[in-house]
Motif scaffolding. Structure first.
Motif, PDB file in Angstrom:
ATOM      1  N   LEU A 152       0.841  -1.202   0.000  1.00 44.53           N
ATOM      2  CA  LEU A 152       0.000   0.000   0.000  1.00 44.53           C
ATOM      3  C   LEU A 152       0.871   1.245   0.000  1.00 44.53           C
ATOM      4  N   SER A 153       0.363   2.304  -0.581  1.00 46.29           N
ATOM      5  CA  SER A 153       1.066   3.594  -0.534  1.00 46.29           C
ATOM      6  C   SER A 153       0.930   4.192   0.865  1.00 46.29           C
ATOM      7  N   GLY A 154       1.710   5.255   1.120  1.00 44.09           N
ATOM      8  CA  GLY A 154       1.650   5.901   2.426  1.00 44.09           C
ATOM      9  C   GLY A 154       0.249   6.395   2.764  1.00 44.09           C
ATOM     10  N   GLY A 155      -0.410   7.029   1.792  1.00 38.68           N
ATOM     11  CA  GLY A 155      -1.760   7.528   2.029  1.00 38.68           C
ATOM     12  C   GLY A 155      -2.733   6.403   2.317  1.00 38.68           C
ATOM     13  N   GLN A 156      -2.576   5.295   1.601  1.00 40.73           N
ATOM     14  CA  GLN A 156      -3.461   4.156   1.827  1.00 40.73           C
ATOM     15  C   GLN A 156      -3.214   3.535   3.202  1.00 40.73           C
ATOM     16  N   GLN A 157      -1.953   3.467   3.598  1.00 40.12           N
ATOM     17  CA  GLN A 157      -1.652   2.925   4.921  1.00 40.12           C
ATOM     18  C   GLN A 157      -2.245   3.804   6.021  1.00 40.12           C
ATOM     19  N   GLN A 158      -2.201   5.126   5.805  1.00 41.41           N
ATOM     20  CA  GLN A 158      -2.762   6.015   6.812  1.00 41.41           C
ATOM     21  C   GLN A 158      -4.282   5.878   6.883  1.00 41.41           C
ATOM     22  N   ARG A 159      -4.912   5.610   5.745  1.00 43.72           N
ATOM     23  CA  ARG A 159      -6.356   5.377   5.745  1.00 43.72           C
ATOM     24  C   ARG A 159      -6.684   4.086   6.511  1.00 43.72           C
ATOM     25  N   VAL A 160      -5.843   3.076   6.333  1.00 45.74           N
ATOM     26  CA  VAL A 160      -6.045   1.835   7.083  1.00 45.74           C
ATOM     27  C   VAL A 160      -5.939   2.102   8.586  1.00 45.74           C
ATOM     28  N   SER A 161      -4.966   2.923   8.984  1.00 52.56           N
ATOM     29  CA  SER A 161      -4.805   3.231  10.405  1.00 52.56           C
ATOM     30  C   SER A 161      -5.991   4.038  10.935  1.00 52.56           C
ATOM     31  N   ILE A 162      -6.573   4.902  10.081  1.00 44.10           N
ATOM     32  CA  ILE A 162      -7.774   5.653  10.491  1.00 44.10           C
ATOM     33  C   ILE A 162      -8.945   4.689  10.657  1.00 44.10           C
ATOM     34  N   ALA A 163      -9.080   3.753   9.720  1.00 41.46           N
ATOM     35  CA  ALA A 163     -10.142   2.754   9.836  1.00 41.46           C
ATOM     36  C   ALA A 163      -9.975   1.943  11.112  1.00 41.46           C
ATOM     37  N   ARG A 164      -8.741   1.611  11.445  1.00 37.86           N
ATOM     38  CA  ARG A 164      -8.482   0.879  12.692  1.00 37.86           C
ATOM     39  C   ARG A 164      -8.867   1.711  13.903  1.00 37.86           C
ATOM     40  N   ALA A 165      -8.577   3.015  13.852  1.00 40.35           N
ATOM     41  CA  ALA A 165      -8.934   3.902  14.961  1.00 40.35           C
ATOM     42  C   ALA A 165     -10.443   3.980  15.162  1.00 40.35           C
ATOM     43  N   LEU A 166     -11.205   3.784  14.091  1.00 42.67           N
ATOM     44  CA  LEU A 166     -12.668   3.874  14.164  1.00 42.67           C
ATOM     45  C   LEU A 166     -13.328   2.534  14.459  1.00 42.67           C
ATOM     46  N   MET A 167     -12.553   1.465  14.509  1.00 38.33           N
ATOM     47  CA  MET A 167     -13.118   0.122  14.580  1.00 38.33           C
ATOM     48  C   MET A 167     -14.013  -0.063  15.801  1.00 38.33           C
ATOM     49  N   PRO A 178      -0.189  13.046  11.522  1.00 33.99           N
ATOM     50  CA  PRO A 178      -0.790  12.121  10.549  1.00 33.99           C
ATOM     51  C   PRO A 178      -0.383  12.390   9.107  1.00 33.99           C
ATOM     52  N   THR A 179       0.093  13.590   8.815  1.00 36.26           N
ATOM     53  CA  THR A 179       0.489  13.915   7.440  1.00 36.26           C
ATOM     54  C   THR A 179       1.997  14.016   7.284  1.00 36.26           C
ATOM     55  N   GLY A 180       2.733  13.736   8.372  1.00 34.20           N
ATOM     56  CA  GLY A 180       4.176  13.957   8.354  1.00 34.20           C
ATOM     57  C   GLY A 180       4.916  13.127   7.332  1.00 34.20           C
ATOM     58  N   ALA A 181       4.430  11.890   7.053  1.00 27.74           N
ATOM     59  CA  ALA A 181       5.124  11.005   6.118  1.00 27.74           C
ATOM     60  C   ALA A 181       4.426  10.918   4.770  1.00 27.74           C
ATOM     61  N   LEU A 182       3.487  11.858   4.505  1.00 25.90           N
ATOM     62  CA  LEU A 182       2.696  11.795   3.284  1.00 25.90           C
ATOM     63  C   LEU A 182       3.056  12.923   2.326  1.00 25.90           C
ATOM     64  N   ASP A 183       2.771  12.669   1.051  1.00 25.68           N
ATOM     65  CA  ASP A 183       2.911  13.754   0.082  1.00 25.68           C
ATOM     66  C   ASP A 183       1.755  14.735   0.262  1.00 25.68           C
ATOM     67  N   SER A 184       1.828  15.860  -0.442  1.00 27.10           N
ATOM     68  CA  SER A 184       0.847  16.937  -0.243  1.00 27.10           C
ATOM     69  C   SER A 184      -0.573  16.473  -0.513  1.00 27.10           C
ATOM     70  N   LYS A 185      -0.766  15.748  -1.627  1.00 29.47           N
ATOM     71  CA  LYS A 185      -2.111  15.315  -1.989  1.00 29.47           C
ATOM     72  C   LYS A 185      -2.682  14.368  -0.943  1.00 29.47           C
ATOM     73  N   SER A 186      -1.874  13.380  -0.536  1.00 25.26           N
ATOM     74  CA  SER A 186      -2.344  12.430   0.472  1.00 25.26           C
ATOM     75  C   SER A 186      -2.596  13.126   1.799  1.00 25.26           C
ATOM     76  N   GLY A 187      -1.747  14.110   2.129  1.00 25.48           N
ATOM     77  CA  GLY A 187      -1.934  14.852   3.372  1.00 25.48           C
ATOM     78  C   GLY A 187      -3.254  15.604   3.389  1.00 25.48           C
ATOM     79  N   ILE A 188      -3.595  16.240   2.266  1.00 27.26           N
ATOM     80  CA  ILE A 188      -4.870  16.965   2.181  1.00 27.26           C
ATOM     81  C   ILE A 188      -6.041  16.003   2.346  1.00 27.26           C
ATOM     82  N   GLU A 189      -5.942  14.824   1.713  1.00 28.71           N
ATOM     83  CA  GLU A 189      -7.027  13.846   1.806  1.00 28.71           C
ATOM     84  C   GLU A 189      -7.203  13.354   3.242  1.00 28.71           C
ATOM     85  N   VAL A 190      -6.097  13.107   3.944  1.00 25.10           N
ATOM     86  CA  VAL A 190      -6.181  12.634   5.321  1.00 25.10           C
ATOM     87  C   VAL A 190      -6.793  13.702   6.215  1.00 25.10           C
TER      88      VAL A 190
END
Length: 650
Positions: A152-167, A178-190
């Protein structure tokens, strides 16, 4: 009135919180008297530069760490007084963590990573799998559910971690950079996802050093050198937000906990298959050694005892010569009258027989054979428990008439007559012609390895007069009726012989005592073999402990992730204990198979072996106990790891 009081109670309240860390003789104070109140539904950004103490504060807020001093209240409850497992319950039910480095379990599919908090909440597999898939679908990862984190890409991994946080509901979401290891686009989405969660009523605590990221929050708290220097709220914070319902308390389900720990243990063992096989090797060698050694030792013991027992365990042997006197076979002290006296005067006897033995050359036709000759009485087959295979044994009448008859041992019969029946034929022995009237059944080797079938039996009177030319006996063999009275019978014979001879010029050997002594000696030998093999098992156990300790060190971050998502001490303890027990049990099974196979092969090659259930059960039980004992220390170490230190390990 109660509802108003409930609304007035803040979600989180910190009163004069400090946190210090010791480094040798020095103490570093990271947080200095923090006072903070956070209400439900707030979107709070805690901003500060590196080393300001913001991450330490987040760890305290998320119950991953404890303050050095001060009071932490969660919904009015003093957190400082909670046990480790109670803190785990709080993390499981109230908090969801979104880390900068994602902290997903390596080698575990996305859907399983999302399910993790629900496992420790005791949710049934079907329910949690459905919810995990729904969360991933909402976050746009419906086609990535079975992908491993590395796929998974960094943004996808962060989405998985968000899903885990909501479980488990994610009442409070703590997002550390949460955006420290992401590119700009993925950071905005997160960040957009986090804002949507805030609008839905989740309480968000965002840790960042970036003012642009912090600007998305409704409240910005700046921390510097361990102190809060500013606390600003935007106007939007007063807008009403939906309030999330409190999660239901999870029910204790020990069987589900054990099952999930077992699955996690098997997954970990499979993921490190080569290391698992190396660990198995020590247990396999130990168990196989114990089983093979004991089988060989018991086989040797049984073979020797069986050979001695074949002579008769109810026998007393009276031999000439005083105790410890050398050359006793040439001493003339035993006479036929001694045999008659024993038969007449000693109770509890089957019979006593004379034996006069020596080596003679037997001739049949043009064939000669040097063999043992035993001049004895008609009761020999009864006393020695040695039946006749062909023909008959000589009788008391033959003995009284000095009959020139012989009964051949199986080896003598085969060597002189081959496949021809010897019955009725004549053999020459010492110038005396003897008619063959019987052939003894096959006896085999003696305890000393001599061929017991290489012998010819003749009446004592005939042997004494015509073959050996002497009256004195080689020994007197006595068969005892009641073996429980054997020692008493031996004493009676001793008293009788001493009275007859006047001096102790004879010896009495108790065959039952001899068997007991040989058995005891062989048991010691078997115990020695078993002890050597047990050392191998002990070494295997130490290997299990070492490998498990290495495993704990390598998987410290994984343990931290599990603790952060609600794992209790017993969950971690169970998982690592089950890993150790699985290795030991499987190694024990393999060891049993290899040990039995090795013993069978040794037996097939001609060495005596004896299979019994006890060594197998003993070896397997020891292997299982080895896993339990040597696996406990690493498991306990894993279970008592500090969540913060575990998460920060590399």
């Amino acid at each position: 009135m109660e509802k108003q009081e409930q609304k007035a109670t803040p979600l989180i309240r910190l009163d004069n919180i400090t946190r210090s860390f010791s480094n040798g003789d020095q103490t570093l104070q990271v947080l200095k008297g923090i006072d903070l109140t956070i209400n439900e539904g707030e979107f709070v950004a805690i901003i500060g530069s590196s080393g300001s103490g913001k991450t330490t504060l987040m760890n305290l807020l998320g119950c991953l760490d404890r303050p050095s001093s001060g009071d932490y209240y969660f919904r009015g409850q003093l957190v400082n007084q909670l046990t480790k497992d109670e803190l785990a319950h709080l993390r499981r039910d109230a908090f969801g963590f979104v880390f900068q480095s994602y902290n997903l379990l390596p080698g575990t599919p996305a859907v399983n990573n999302v399910e993790l908090p629900a496992i420790y909440a005791g949710q049934p597999p079907a329910i949690r799998r459905t919810r995990a898939l729904e969360l991933l679908a909402k976050l746009g990862l419906s086609d990535r559910t079975d992908h491993l984190p590395g796929q998974l890409s960094g943004g996808q991994q962060q989405r998985v971690s968000i899903a885990r946080a909501l479980m488990n509901g994610g009442q409070i979401i703590l997002a550390d950079e949460p955006t420290g290891a992401l590119d700009s686009k993925s950071g905005i989405e997160v960040m957009q996802l986090l804002k949507e969660l805030s609008a839905q009523g989740h309480t968000l605590l965002l840790i960042t050093h970036d003012p642009e990221v912090a600007a998305h929050a409704d409240r910005i708290i700046e921390i510097r050198d361990g102190e809060i220097v500013s606390d600003q709220k935007s106007a939007a914070v007063d807008n009403p937000k939906a309030r999330l319902p409190l999660p239901e308390a999870a029910k204790e389900q020990p069987l589900i906990d054990i099952w999930e720990s077992t699955k996690a243990a098997f997954t970990a063992l499979h993921r490190n298959l080569f290391r698992t096989l190396l660990t198995l090797l020590g247990i396999v060698i130990g168990v196989a050694s114990v089983i093979a050694m004991l089988a060989i030792g018991d086989g040797a013991k049984n073979e020797i005892v069986e050979r001695i027992s074949s002579l008769g365990s109810n026998l007393l042997l009276v031999r000439p010569g005083a105790p410890n006197q050398r050359g006793r076979w040439s001493i003339a002290t035993l006479v036929p009258e001694d045999v008659q006296a024993i038969n007449l005067e000693v109770p509890n006897l089957i019979a006593a027989i004379p034996e006069l033995t020596g080596t003679k050359t037997i001739r049949y036709g043009n064939r000669d054979k040097s063999t043992g000759m035993n001049a004895t009485s008609a009761s020999f087959p009864l006393v020695r428990q040695w039946p006749v295979a062909e023909g008959v044994f000589f009788s008391q009448e033959d003995e009284d008439l000095y009959a020139t008859v012989a009964v051949l041992g199986k080896s003598v019969a085969d060597d002189l007559f081959g496949k021809q029946s010897p019955l009725g034929e004549y053999v020459m022995a010492g110038g005396t012609l003897l008619q063959v009237i019987g052939v003894m059944s096959e006896r085999g080797a003696s305890p000393m390895g001599q061929d017991q079938d290489d012998v010819v039996f003749i009446p004592y009177t005939t042997g004494s007069l015509r073959i050996f030319g002497q009256r004195f006996l080689r020994n007197v063999t006595v068969a005892v009726d009641d073996v429980s009275q054997m020692d008493l019978t031996q004493d009676k014979i001793f008293e009788l012989m001493l009275a007859r001879h006047g001096v102790e010029d004879f010896q009495i050997r108790n065959m039952a005592s001899l068997i007991d002594n040989v058995t005891a000696t062989q048991n010691t030998f078997t115990l020695l073999l078993g002890s050597v093999a047990a050392i191998s098992l002990l070494v295997g156990g130490v290997g299990v402990m070492n490998i498990m300790l290495v495993s704990v060190n390598e998987r410290t971050r994984e343990i931290g992730i599990r603790l952060a998502t609600g794992a209790r001490t017993r969950n971690i303890l169970q998982q690592f204990l089950i890993e150790a027990l699985t290795i030991s049990a499987f190694g024990g099974v393999l060891g049993v198979v290899i040990g039995l196979s090795t013993a069978w092969l040794v037996g097939y090659l001609g060495t005596a072996v004896y299979f019994s259930v006890f060594p197998v059960v003993l070896a397997f039980s020891c292997a299982f106990a080895t896993g339990l004992i040597f696996g406990f220390l690493p498991a306990r170490k894993a279970a008592h790891l500090d969540p913060v230190k575990a998460l920060s390990s590399e």
